[in-house]
Motif scaffolding. Structure first.
Motif, PDB file in Angstrom:
ATOM      1  N   VAL A 101       0.866  -1.266  -0.095  1.00 40.51           N
ATOM      2  CA  VAL A 101      -0.105   0.073  -0.072  1.00 40.51           C
ATOM      3  C   VAL A 101       0.954   1.214   0.121  1.00 40.51           C
ATOM      4  O   VAL A 101       1.761   1.287   0.814  1.00 40.51           O
ATOM      5  N   TYR A 102       0.676   2.173  -0.785  1.00 35.18           N
ATOM      6  CA  TYR A 102       1.574   3.347  -1.085  1.00 35.18           C
ATOM      7  C   TYR A 102       0.592   4.579  -0.980  1.00 35.18           C
ATOM      8  O   TYR A 102      -0.385   4.509  -1.188  1.00 35.18           O
ATOM      9  N   ARG A 103       1.286   5.641  -0.364  1.00 34.61           N
ATOM     10  CA  ARG A 103       0.805   7.191  -0.294  1.00 34.61           C
ATOM     11  C   ARG A 103       1.346   7.674  -1.737  1.00 34.61           C
ATOM     12  O   ARG A 103       2.562   7.793  -1.887  1.00 34.61           O
ATOM     13  N   GLU A 104       0.484   8.128  -2.617  1.00 31.96           N
ATOM     14  CA  GLU A 104       0.721   8.915  -3.856  1.00 31.96           C
ATOM     15  C   GLU A 104       1.264  10.206  -3.590  1.00 31.96           C
ATOM     16  O   GLU A 104       0.607  11.120  -2.811  1.00 31.96           O
ATOM     17  N   GLN A 105       2.532  10.682  -3.796  1.00 33.88           N
ATOM     18  CA  GLN A 105       3.293  11.783  -3.498  1.00 33.88           C
ATOM     19  C   GLN A 105       3.867  12.406  -4.794  1.00 33.88           C
ATOM     20  O   GLN A 105       5.152  12.891  -4.759  1.00 33.88           O
ATOM     21  N   GLY A 106       3.419  12.237  -5.946  1.00 34.48           N
ATOM     22  CA  GLY A 106       4.110  12.727  -7.029  1.00 34.48           C
ATOM     23  C   GLY A 106       5.256  11.755  -7.370  1.00 34.48           C
ATOM     24  O   GLY A 106       5.147  10.572  -7.526  1.00 34.48           O
ATOM     25  N   ALA A 107       6.702  12.207  -7.414  1.00 33.80           N
ATOM     26  CA  ALA A 107       7.821  11.211  -7.625  1.00 33.80           C
ATOM     27  C   ALA A 107       7.896  10.765  -6.494  1.00 33.80           C
ATOM     28  O   ALA A 107       9.036   9.880  -6.683  1.00 33.80           O
ATOM     29  N   ASN A 108       7.563  11.114  -5.173  1.00 36.11           N
ATOM     30  CA  ASN A 108       8.151  10.188  -4.154  1.00 36.11           C
ATOM     31  C   ASN A 108       6.978   9.518  -3.260  1.00 36.11           C
ATOM     32  O   ASN A 108       6.916   9.957  -1.995  1.00 36.11           O
ATOM     33  N   ASP A 109       6.512   8.676  -4.023  1.00 39.95           N
ATOM     34  CA  ASP A 109       5.321   7.968  -3.108  1.00 39.95           C
ATOM     35  C   ASP A 109       6.072   7.065  -2.364  1.00 39.95           C
ATOM     36  O   ASP A 109       7.320   6.582  -2.330  1.00 39.95           O
ATOM     37  N   THR A 110       5.431   6.970  -1.238  1.00 36.14           N
ATOM     38  CA  THR A 110       5.836   6.381   0.143  1.00 36.14           C
ATOM     39  C   THR A 110       5.040   5.003   0.369  1.00 36.14           C
ATOM     40  O   THR A 110       3.900   5.015   0.378  1.00 36.14           O
ATOM     41  N   GLN A 111       5.877   3.983   0.653  1.00 40.31           N
ATOM     42  CA  GLN A 111       5.084   2.689   1.077  1.00 40.31           C
ATOM     43  C   GLN A 111       4.560   2.634   2.560  1.00 40.31           C
ATOM     44  O   GLN A 111       5.289   2.738   3.397  1.00 40.31           O
ATOM     45  N   LEU A 112       3.232   2.710   2.582  1.00 38.72           N
ATOM     46  CA  LEU A 112       2.751   2.755   4.150  1.00 38.72           C
ATOM     47  C   LEU A 112       2.440   1.428   4.850  1.00 38.72           C
ATOM     48  O   LEU A 112       2.521   1.421   6.211  1.00 38.72           O
ATOM     49  N   GLY A 113       2.531   0.436   3.901  1.00 38.57           N
ATOM     50  CA  GLY A 113       2.598  -0.926   4.684  1.00 38.57           C
ATOM     51  C   GLY A 113       2.215  -2.125   3.671  1.00 38.57           C
ATOM     52  O   GLY A 113       2.373  -1.945   2.278  1.00 38.57           O
ATOM     53  N   GLN A 114       2.346  -3.368   4.013  1.00 40.54           N
ATOM     54  CA  GLN A 114       1.971  -4.526   3.491  1.00 40.54           C
ATOM     55  C   GLN A 114       1.220  -5.167   4.193  1.00 40.54           C
ATOM     56  O   GLN A 114       1.034  -5.128   5.203  1.00 40.54           O
ATOM     57  N   SER A 115       0.502  -6.220   3.359  1.00 38.64           N
ATOM     58  CA  SER A 115      -0.612  -7.183   3.797  1.00 38.64           C
ATOM     59  C   SER A 115      -0.585  -8.453   3.076  1.00 38.64           C
ATOM     60  O   SER A 115      -0.421  -8.444   1.833  1.00 38.64           O
ATOM     61  N   THR A 116      -0.776  -9.489   3.733  1.00 40.23           N
ATOM     62  CA  THR A 116      -0.973 -10.634   2.848  1.00 40.23           C
ATOM     63  C   THR A 116      -2.611 -10.908   2.745  1.00 40.23           C
ATOM     64  O   THR A 116      -2.904 -11.878   1.938  1.00 40.23           O
ATOM     65  N   THR A 117      -3.490 -10.157   3.235  1.00 37.42           N
ATOM     66  CA  THR A 117      -5.091 -10.114   2.886  1.00 37.42           C
ATOM     67  C   THR A 117      -5.199  -8.943   2.105  1.00 37.42           C
ATOM     68  O   THR A 117      -4.652  -7.882   1.857  1.00 37.42           O
ATOM     69  N   ASN A 118      -6.473  -8.813   1.640  1.00 33.46           N
ATOM     70  CA  ASN A 118      -6.906  -7.763   1.029  1.00 33.46           C
ATOM     71  C   ASN A 118      -7.525  -6.718   1.592  1.00 33.46           C
ATOM     72  O   ASN A 118      -8.497  -5.891   1.473  1.00 33.46           O
ATOM     73  N   SER A 119      -6.853  -6.321   2.969  1.00 34.36           N
ATOM     74  CA  SER A 119      -7.109  -5.412   3.806  1.00 34.36           C
ATOM     75  C   SER A 119      -6.033  -5.064   4.717  1.00 34.36           C
ATOM     76  O   SER A 119      -5.109  -5.753   4.922  1.00 34.36           O
ATOM     77  N   ILE A 120      -5.784  -3.528   5.210  1.00 32.62           N
ATOM     78  CA  ILE A 120      -5.041  -3.435   6.080  1.00 32.62           C
ATOM     79  C   ILE A 120      -5.438  -2.258   6.837  1.00 32.62           C
ATOM     80  O   ILE A 120      -6.317  -1.260   6.408  1.00 32.62           O
ATOM     81  N   THR A 121      -4.822  -2.276   8.201  1.00 34.78           N
ATOM     82  CA  THR A 121      -5.080  -0.872   8.950  1.00 34.78           C
ATOM     83  C   THR A 121      -3.989  -0.197   9.277  1.00 34.78           C
ATOM     84  O   THR A 121      -2.850  -0.872   9.497  1.00 34.78           O
ATOM     85  N   LEU A 122      -3.887   1.135   8.646  1.00 34.01           N
ATOM     86  CA  LEU A 122      -2.801   1.931   8.794  1.00 34.01           C
ATOM     87  C   LEU A 122      -2.660   2.752  10.038  1.00 34.01           C
ATOM     88  O   LEU A 122      -3.572   3.160  10.547  1.00 34.01           O
ATOM     89  N   THR A 123      -1.574   2.785  10.717  1.00 35.13           N
ATOM     90  CA  THR A 123      -1.544   3.685  11.983  1.00 35.13           C
ATOM     91  C   THR A 123      -0.367   4.702  11.853  1.00 35.13           C
ATOM     92  O   THR A 123       0.366   4.645  10.843  1.00 35.13           O
ATOM     93  N   GLY A 124      -0.153   5.483  12.710  1.00 36.71           N
ATOM     94  CA  GLY A 124       0.690   6.537  12.749  1.00 36.71           C
ATOM     95  C   GLY A 124       0.443   7.742  11.602  1.00 36.71           C
ATOM     96  O   GLY A 124       1.675   8.313  11.324  1.00 36.71           O
ATOM     97  N   LEU A 125      -0.517   7.773  11.195  1.00 36.81           N
ATOM     98  CA  LEU A 125      -1.080   8.578  10.093  1.00 36.81           C
ATOM     99  C   LEU A 125      -0.863  10.133  10.911  1.00 36.81           C
ATOM    100  O   LEU A 125      -1.141  10.291  12.161  1.00 36.81           O
ATOM    101  N   THR A 126      -1.008  11.225  10.245  1.00 33.51           N
ATOM    102  CA  THR A 126      -0.672  12.722  11.014  1.00 33.51           C
ATOM    103  C   THR A 126      -2.295  13.034  10.929  1.00 33.51           C
ATOM    104  O   THR A 126      -3.164  12.905   9.863  1.00 33.51           O
TER     105      THR A 126
END
Length: 187
Positions: A26-51
């Motif tokens: 799972v990535y955050r789109e930021q132009g040329a500097n996309d950031t990977q936010l996490g990985q999952s082995t299922t088709n769902s993810i809970t992201l933490t530590g967001l602003t």
């Protein structure tokens, strides 16, 4: 979506290349500097530590057993909730139930989970007026440092589902005639 997290779900992929579906990035789109936010082995993810109070545009890429990545999924945009100082979607409010010359009872102090995911254990802090001391409490463990009181959940009332609430109470001794009461409840 909370102030510091979000749960995402997407349609599962299949792998036609033979090495099998291994998971998703799972990535955050930021132009040329996309950031990977996490990985999952299922088709769902809970992201933490967001602003808090921040817009995120995210996409998913499937990953096979050979670490080959699919193309980007369509991007989804969400905004995290405003940070309010109540931390993790938890809020606390105290009600003075009874007062007399040299003391009072605060009940209930209502602890509410305003978030979208469950809370496993809560902590509430508040400030006692100068000269006031805790003389008893129920449904929480209270500790004091100076005039700051920290109330922690008990084993039986710490788990709060989204939208759920619980309460605790306490009794305070104070100098005769002083009518101040606690303030600054934060969770």
């Amino acid at each position: 979506i909370t102030a510091t997290g979000a749960t995402l779900t997407w349609t599962a992929s299949t792998d036609s290349g033979g090495s099998g579906l291994a998971g998703y990035n799972v990535y955050r789109e930021q132009g040329a500097n996309d950031t990977q936010l996490g990985q999952s082995t299922t088709n769902s993810i809970t992201l933490t530590g967001l602003t808090p109070n921040t817009q995120y545009q995210v996409y998913v890429r499937a990953r096979d057993g050979a670490n080959n990545l699919s193309g980007n999924s369509p991007a989804v945009t969400f905004t995290t909730l405003q940070g309010t100082g109540t931390g993790n979607g938890c809020a606390a409010t105290g009600t003075v139930q009874n007062q007399w010359n040299n003391g009072y009872v605060v009940q209930p102090v209502t602890v509410t989970n305003n978030g979208t995911s469950a809370i496993n254990g809560w902590t509430v802090t508040f400030t006692l007026p100068s000269g006031h001391t805790i003389s008893g409490s129920w449904n929480a463990t209270l500790t004091t440092s100076g005039q700051t009181v920290t109330a922690r959940s008990m084993g039986y009332n710490g788990n709060l589902g989204a939208g759920a609430s619980t309460s605790f109470g306490f009794q305070v001794s104070r100098p005769n005639g002083n009518t101040a009461t606690p303030s600054g409840y934060t969770c």
